[in-house]
Design a protein around this motif. Structure first.
Motif, PDB file in Angstrom:
ATOM      1  N   SER A  50       0.667  -1.353   0.104  1.00  0.00           N
ATOM      2  CA  SER A  50       0.261   0.194   0.114  1.00  0.00           C
ATOM      3  C   SER A  50       0.923   1.034  -0.556  1.00  0.00           C
ATOM      4  O   SER A  50       0.404   2.118  -0.527  1.00  0.00           O
ATOM      5  CB  SER A  50      -1.171   0.354   0.976  1.00  0.00           C
ATOM      6  N   LYS A  90       1.205   3.733  -3.053  1.00  0.00           N
ATOM      7  CA  LYS A  90       1.527   5.601  -3.019  1.00  0.00           C
ATOM      8  C   LYS A  90       1.916   6.223  -3.222  1.00  0.00           C
ATOM      9  O   LYS A  90       1.805   7.430  -3.382  1.00  0.00           O
ATOM     10  CB  LYS A  90       1.399   5.697  -1.364  1.00  0.00           C
ATOM     11  N   LYS A  91       3.050   5.507  -3.289  1.00  0.00           N
ATOM     12  CA  LYS A  91       4.278   6.664  -2.719  1.00  0.00           C
ATOM     13  C   LYS A  91       5.583   6.369  -4.644  1.00  0.00           C
ATOM     14  O   LYS A  91       5.620   7.479  -4.634  1.00  0.00           O
ATOM     15  CB  LYS A  91       5.213   6.469  -1.752  1.00  0.00           C
TER      16      LYS A  91
END
Length: 341
Positions: free
Chosen positions: A52, A56-57
């Motif tokens: 996750s 996201k990054k």
């Protein structure tokens, strides 16, 4: 102008992104020169963060430790060609009671925001600090890590009691090495004791007063204060060893990063009245203090120089990948990228 940004798109894979930028802005334009690979960068490269988090990054440019030279300054506060260290923390607000590196709205390069792997980095004036000539350029590349130790020691000075006859440092890696160097210089009357796991690494700590391997600590050993520089799952054992060794009302400075929760002997923390406090990242004041401290204590630079184990010239994306792979197999020290791409 079109700026090339070298981003990690998924573990092990870099790609070039083209970003339009204007030189008519109020930002100082820096050409990166030497970049240092950090364990945090490696966790992204190796995919050792939660799925996750990666989703996201990424994609994201890595590296938050580095120096460069000024190529343009609209306010002419810096000279063209001047060597500077780049500060990765990007505060967007101030708080009279909270340091910039703890304000939740602050952004941090190579952690959700593009790092220094770019052709040019556009930075605010307060995000760069000039260097002095005597500082080895390869060593200067990881001044950010030194500033993290400096920040932790500053907080230690504020939070600990005045009896500092003995200070323990748990961790025989880069962070432990740097922290021990700074402690020995800042508290020359204190006995600095290393607690490590690998004898070969511990042999580099020639400046300390005493060392013990973690499986051979005398049962009657007592310390006034201690620093935990281990991180990971090993930090659980380290912190609990410190709790056993620390004298009543001593302080424990936590610097190691652990991805997973760990268990602590809170009964003895309460019984001894121990102060535990964490320190993470650093801000402008820590960078300024670090550079000034090294300029005033040049003799300790030679110890920091020992941390430079590999310098790899970067001309292509394949060279970046090679640098990260080489860093993985390094048991000690820092891998520095000479940024010529």
């Amino acid at each position: 102008m079109i700026n090339q940004v070298y981003r990690l798109v998924y573990p092990g894979q870099f790609e070039i992104t083209y970003k339009p930028r204007t030189i008519s802005s109020d930002k100082v334009i820096i050409r990166p020169k030497y970049l240092s690979v950090c364990n945090a960068d490696q966790r992204y490269y190796q995919g050792k963060r939660e799925v996750s988090v990666l989703e996201k990054k990424l994609p994201m440019s890595l590296i938050h430790e580095g120096i460069g030279e000024v190529v343009y300054d609209p306010e002419r506060k810096f000279k063209i060609g001047q060597a500077v260290v780049m500060i990765p923390n990007l505060p967007v607000e101030t708080d009279d009671h909270v340091d910039e590196n703890y304000i939740r709205s602050s952004r941090f390069r190579s952690s959700g925001y593009d790092g220094f792997m770019q052709d040019y980095v556009f930075m605010r004036h307060d995000r760069i600090v000039p260097l002095f000539e005597e500082l080895n350029i390869h060593t200067a590349s990881f001044l950010e890590l030194v500033s993290v130790s400096m920040h932790g020691i500053t907080r230690f000075t504020e939070k600990s009691h005045n009896r500092k006859k003995s200070i323990g440092v748990w961790g025989d890696g880069n962070l432990g090495y740097i922290t021990a160097i700074l402690l020995k210089r800042k508290f020359p009357e204190s006995k600095i004791i290393l607690f490590g796991k690998t004898k070969r690494k511990m042999d580099y700590f020639t400046f300390i007063d005493k060392s013990y391997q973690i499986n051979d600590i005398p049962p009657d050993l007592e310390l006034d204060h201690a620093f935990e520089c281990v991180g990971g799952l090993g930090s659980e054992m380290a912190i609990n060893q410190i709790i056993d060794c620390i004298k009543p009302q001593g302080s424990i400075s936590l610097l190691g990063v652990s991805e997973d929760p760990i268990e602590l002997n809170t009964r003895m923390v309460l019984e001894k009245g121990i102060t535990l406090f964490g320190s993470s990242r650093s801000g402008r004041s820590d960078f300024v203090e670090t550079v000034n401290f090294l300029e005033e204590n040049k003799e300790i630079i030679k110890y920091l120089n020992h941390l430079v184990t590999k310098v790899i010239t970067i001309n292509t994306i394949d060279d970046i990948r090679h640098a990260f792979e080489e860093d993985q197999v390094s048991a000690w020290g820092k891998t520095v990228m000479e940024w010529k791409i």
